[in-house]
Design a protein around this motif. Sequence first.
Motif, short mmCIF file in Angstrom:
data_model
loop_
_atom_site.label_atom_id
_atom_site.label_comp_id
_atom_site.label_asym_id
_atom_site.label_seq_id
_atom_site.Cartn_x
_atom_site.Cartn_y
_atom_site.Cartn_z
N THR A 163 0.87 -1.15 0.03
CA THR A 163 -0.08 -0.12 -0.06
C THR A 163 0.76 1.31 0.00
O THR A 163 1.66 1.27 0.88
N GLU A 218 0.39 7.53 0.16
CA GLU A 218 -0.79 8.34 0.43
C GLU A 218 -1.97 7.66 0.70
O GLU A 218 -2.92 7.91 1.49
N ASP A 219 -1.98 6.29 0.22
CA ASP A 219 -3.22 5.33 0.70
C ASP A 219 -3.21 5.13 2.31
O ASP A 219 -4.44 5.16 2.93
N LYS A 223 -4.49 8.19 3.86
CA LYS A 223 -6.05 8.26 3.85
C LYS A 223 -6.81 7.38 4.70
O LYS A 223 -7.87 7.71 5.42
#
Length: 419
Positions: free
Chosen positions: A248, A251-252, A255
Amino acid sequence: MKKLFLLLLVILAAGAFIGELMVKDPGYVLIAYNQTTIETSLWVLLVALILGFALLHGILSLISRTQLPTARLQAWKEHRNQRISRRKTLKGLTSLSEGNWAQAQKQLAQAAERSDLPLVNYLAAARAAHEQNNEKATDELLQKARNSTPEAELTVAISQAEIQLSRGQLEPCLATLLRLRSMAPKNTYVMKLLKDVYLRLNDWSALAKLIPVMRKHQALKEDGLAELSRQCNSQLLQESIDKLPVETSAEDRHKALGRAWHNLPGDPGSDPELVQRYTELLVSLGADDRAEQHLRDLIKRNWDEQLVNLYGRVNAENAKKQLDTARSWAKSHSESPALLLTLGRLSMRNQHWGQAVKYFEQSLELEPRSETLAELARLLRHLGDQDRAQALLQQNLNLVASGLPELPMPEAVAEKTPA
């Protein structure tokens, strides 16, 4: 005495009246049945009926008050069993309190066989068997308790859940407690046991759903619930990152952490410790700028010394902008030790060494803290002012070595001067 005399007079008068009637007209009664006839006077028949009723009543009363030998024997056996059961129950409970598990189990189980209330004996015997790590006997005794008193299923199931939790049988214990919750949804003790199981299973999502129910029914004190909620929310934040696949992107991950933060119940921003945890996670993901913005918004909305201190530990990309933001707060919070400490740290990030020393000194003067002292002494040593740093530490020795017991000290030895 007068009442008795009056009663005798009434009886004599009534007797005289009836006697006169009997003499005047004795009456005649003929009873005929088949080939048999009975002839008598009316008064003799009445007397015979009254005597017959009295005799029948006396016989029936005698029979009802006289027990048959078998009934007396049965009553004697029941009384004897109860006496033996009470004696063994007392001995068993005494052994249980003294930790004599084997003896307690034997005595309580034997007492249950004769008792008219075997539930208590079987449950106590099951506890004694559990203390001996005899799982088979424990389960058998619990089943006997369940069979002896089916209406006490809630009580037996709670004991079973306690024993399962003690054994570390978390999944079976969870199943038992969920069944108990359906039976008694307002039982606070079941909630506490369920809370313990969720903690040991690290099931933070389920625990987050349970906490509001516990608060509604006051299953724990508010301070305990607040600490439990803080721990649960902190773990949910950590879990939002840990459960993601290794590939992953950063950025994810940012979030996912942000979603977890916004999905937390209540107002997590009002809890400085939880904000600190969230900020640390952002920093660990390399999102210092987001951490700085998040802290800035929270401090602007609700001033908090702990959050201000944390703001000085975040290394945002634009160090000058971060310092200017902190300086703007000084207009209304010039006497804040935490803000002065933060200004000193941000000044160091901008390499304003002299200004950082002043901020640290002002903060230390307002509120002597070991953290501020350490920052100032470290900066002075790197500036080459070793003597001042040493003197500063000596003056504030109580901050560096707090908690030392009061002990006698030797008198200061005067330095020898050369002749």
